[in-house]
Design a protein around this motif. Structure first.
Motif, PDB file in Angstrom:
ATOM      1  N   UNK A 195       0.850  -1.195   0.000  1.00  0.00           N
ATOM      2  CA  UNK A 195       0.000   0.000   0.000  1.00  0.00           C
ATOM      3  C   UNK A 195       0.886   1.246   0.000  1.00  0.00           C
ATOM      4  N   UNK A 196       1.075   1.883  -1.164  1.00  0.00           N
ATOM      5  CA  UNK A 196       1.953   3.054  -1.233  1.00  0.00           C
ATOM      6  C   UNK A 196       1.375   4.282  -0.550  1.00  0.00           C
ATOM      7  N   UNK A 197       0.101   4.226  -0.123  1.00  0.00           N
ATOM      8  CA  UNK A 197      -0.500   5.369   0.566  1.00  0.00           C
ATOM      9  C   UNK A 197      -0.129   5.403   2.041  1.00  0.00           C
ATOM     10  N   UNK A 198       0.387   4.268   2.523  1.00  0.00           N
ATOM     11  CA  UNK A 198       0.819   4.204   3.914  1.00  0.00           C
ATOM     12  C   UNK A 198       2.314   4.488   4.006  1.00  0.00           C
ATOM     13  N   UNK A 199       2.775   4.951   5.152  1.00  0.00           N
ATOM     14  CA  UNK A 199       4.216   5.206   5.316  1.00  0.00           C
ATOM     15  C   UNK A 199       5.040   3.949   5.046  1.00  0.00           C
ATOM     16  N   UNK A 200       6.089   4.083   4.263  1.00  0.00           N
ATOM     17  CA  UNK A 200       7.048   3.029   3.956  1.00  0.00           C
ATOM     18  C   UNK A 200       6.449   1.912   3.099  1.00  0.00           C
ATOM     19  N   UNK A 201       5.295   2.156   2.476  1.00  0.00           N
ATOM     20  CA  UNK A 201       4.737   1.216   1.496  1.00  0.00           C
ATOM     21  C   UNK A 201       4.735  -0.225   2.025  1.00  0.00           C
ATOM     22  N   UNK A 202       3.989  -0.521   3.092  1.00  0.00           N
ATOM     23  CA  UNK A 202       4.058  -1.859   3.697  1.00  0.00           C
ATOM     24  C   UNK A 202       3.299  -2.917   2.908  1.00  0.00           C
ATOM     25  N   UNK A 203       3.658  -4.182   3.141  1.00  0.00           N
ATOM     26  CA  UNK A 203       2.906  -5.304   2.579  1.00  0.00           C
ATOM     27  C   UNK A 203       1.574  -5.397   3.321  1.00  0.00           C
ATOM     28  N   UNK A 204       0.463  -5.453   2.569  1.00  0.00           N
ATOM     29  CA  UNK A 204      -0.854  -5.543   3.198  1.00  0.00           C
ATOM     30  C   UNK A 204      -1.582  -6.827   2.815  1.00  0.00           C
ATOM     31  N   UNK A 205      -0.996  -7.597   1.914  1.00  0.00           N
ATOM     32  CA  UNK A 205      -1.572  -8.891   1.565  1.00  0.00           C
ATOM     33  C   UNK A 205      -0.462  -9.805   1.087  1.00  0.00           C
ATOM     34  N   UNK A 206      -0.504 -11.060   1.478  1.00  0.00           N
ATOM     35  CA  UNK A 206       0.378 -12.096   0.921  1.00  0.00           C
ATOM     36  C   UNK A 206      -0.371 -13.412   0.919  1.00  0.00           C
ATOM     37  N   UNK A 207      -0.077 -14.241  -0.047  1.00  0.00           N
ATOM     38  CA  UNK A 207      -0.749 -15.541  -0.091  1.00  0.00           C
ATOM     39  C   UNK A 207       0.117 -16.625   0.535  1.00  0.00           C
ATOM     40  N   UNK A 208      -0.431 -17.827   0.577  1.00  0.00           N
ATOM     41  CA  UNK A 208       0.270 -18.943   1.221  1.00  0.00           C
ATOM     42  C   UNK A 208       1.582 -19.265   0.502  1.00  0.00           C
ATOM     43  N   UNK A 209       1.575 -19.141  -0.825  1.00  0.00           N
ATOM     44  CA  UNK A 209       2.798 -19.422  -1.584  1.00  0.00           C
ATOM     45  C   UNK A 209       3.912 -18.461  -1.195  1.00  0.00           C
ATOM     46  N   UNK A 210       3.569 -17.207  -0.874  1.00  0.00           N
ATOM     47  CA  UNK A 210       4.572 -16.240  -0.430  1.00  0.00           C
ATOM     48  C   UNK A 210       5.153 -16.664   0.919  1.00  0.00           C
ATOM     49  N   UNK A 211       4.303 -17.178   1.809  1.00  0.00           N
ATOM     50  CA  UNK A 211       4.797 -17.657   3.102  1.00  0.00           C
ATOM     51  C   UNK A 211       5.744 -18.842   2.908  1.00  0.00           C
ATOM     52  N   UNK A 212       5.373 -19.779   2.012  1.00  0.00           N
ATOM     53  CA  UNK A 212       6.232 -20.934   1.763  1.00  0.00           C
ATOM     54  C   UNK A 212       7.562 -20.503   1.155  1.00  0.00           C
ATOM     55  N   UNK A 213       7.522 -19.542   0.249  1.00  0.00           N
ATOM     56  CA  UNK A 213       8.736 -19.091  -0.420  1.00  0.00           C
ATOM     57  C   UNK A 213       9.705 -18.444   0.562  1.00  0.00           C
ATOM     58  N   UNK A 214       9.198 -17.633   1.468  1.00  0.00           N
ATOM     59  CA  UNK A 214      10.061 -16.843   2.350  1.00  0.00           C
ATOM     60  C   UNK A 214      10.320 -17.500   3.703  1.00  0.00           C
ATOM     61  N   UNK A 215       9.459 -18.440   4.103  1.00  0.00           N
ATOM     62  CA  UNK A 215       9.617 -19.070   5.414  1.00  0.00           C
ATOM     63  C   UNK A 215       8.985 -18.286   6.551  1.00  0.00           C
ATOM     64  N   UNK A 216       8.411 -17.130   6.234  1.00  0.00           N
ATOM     65  CA  UNK A 216       7.744 -16.314   7.251  1.00  0.00           C
ATOM     66  C   UNK A 216       6.250 -16.601   7.245  1.00  0.00           C
TER      67      UNK A 216
END
Length: 344
Positions: free
Chosen positions: A37-58
């Motif tokens: 979300x570029x409207x928030x300070x520092x453009x934070x991640x506001x959505x991720x799917x399960x595949x993103x969790x598997x890829x990163x381990x977080x």
């Protein structure tokens, strides 16, 4: 879209039926996806799917609310990072391959596709990021580069070996007062060298392209390039077979210069290579040699046991191959056979 205790509140753009479809699609895709979300300070991640969790381990609770830079590490290329920053500043699409790090500290190559998402009023709402682990591709490319470097080094060393052999043969020939013998030996050594030299760059594949070796061996016998015609595709064979091919073609060309199609100004030679079944019903590599336009052939010569062909026959038999010669009226016709068990 906002983050609430690690959970995501659906934005208006993904509410109702479209929101349900989005969530189902993102949960089922194998590609890692996130929204920032570029409207928030520092453009934070506001959505991720399960595949993103598997890829990163977080887990999502550790991801949401953080800028994507938390995946960077000591060997992340800052030039690629700047490309990403520029895309965000200019609201443009960017595709980069960047080294990221998982939660356990292991590095991986991430093929990142980044692009803006706008609402119905044309206002920038999110940045979409899709990630794909391409570490295996980078590893394969690195191995290929290393193999090619090794092949170039082998090629350099091989040239030196042939040069040393040539010098030894010349010295021995002079000491024994047999310069003609040493000359003939050196011609065969040089033919071997020509057959290998242009093919070593891809020898790491375990096989060598036949056509490269054929053209390299025969090039010196047709300096103007209009007497020997080639017809073949990318057929490959094991490196050891190149020795027999090179020496056999050298002997055929030398014989042709003395007695055959290359002994006058009009004769031609057609050389072809292909995979097919030989006369023993084996899947084989076949190299075909056909001379035309040379002196008339009355039949098989009385003496067909020259040293050169003896060497070729010995090498071919060692590789379970064979050499067939036919003295047709319009010129010598030869077929060289290699069983497919030794070819690729």
């Amino acid at each position: 879209m906002s983050v609430n205790n690690g959970r995501i509140d659906k934005p208006e753009a993904f509410s109702g039926a479209s929101g349900l479809l989005f969530e189902q699609a993102m949960s089922q895709t194998r590609m890692a996806v996130c929204l920032t979300d570029p409207r928030q300070p520092d453009d934070p991640i506001v959505f991720c799917n399960t595949a993103f969790e598997r890829l990163t381990g977080y887990e999502s609770a550790e991801i949401l609310g953080r800028n994507c830079r938390f995946l960077q590490g000591p060997k992340t290329d800052q030039k690629q990072v700047e490309i990403i920053r520029q895309a965000i500043r200019t609201e443009s699409v960017a595709v980069v391959e960047i080294r990221n790090y998982r939660k356990d500290g292991t590095a991986f190559w991430n093929a990142l596709h980044l692009g803006p998402i706008y609402d119905r009023n044309g206002e920038l709402t999110y940045f979409f990021g899709s990630q794909w682990d391409v570490s295996d591709i980078h590893l394969a490319q690195a191995e290929e580069r290393n193999a090619k470097a090794m092949a170039r080094e082998v090629s350099h060393r091989l040239k030196n070996v042939f040069a040393v052999i040539g010098a030894i043969v010349n010295i021995t020939g002079r000491s024994m007062q047999a310069p003609e013998v040493s000359r003939k030996i050196n011609e065969r050594v040089q033919a071997l060298g020509r057959s290998y030299e242009p093919t070593l760059d891809d020898a790491f594949l375990g096989t060598i392209e036949v056509g490269q070796a054929v053209r390299a061996v025969l090039a010196p016998y047709d300096p103007e390039g209009n007497r020997i015609r080639f017809n073949g595709n990318g057929v490959r064979t094991e490196p050891n077979a190149i020795s027999a091919i090179g020496l056999t073609l050298h002997e055929l060309a030398t014989n042709s210069i003395k007695y055959g199609a290359l002994s006058n100004d009009t004769g031609t030679i057609d050389v072809a290579w292909r995979h097919e079944s030989d006369r023993h019903n084996r899947r084989s590599l076949i190299v075909h040699w056909q001379e035309r336009g040379g002196p008339a052939v009355a039949g098989e010569p009385e003496d067909t046991t020259g040293t050169g062909f003896q060497i070729a026959d010995t090498l071919l038999k060692h590789l379970d191959g064979s050499l067939e010669r036919h003295w047709d009226e319009d010129g010598l016709r030869v077929e060289i056979h290699f069983p497919m068990s030794r070819t690729a």
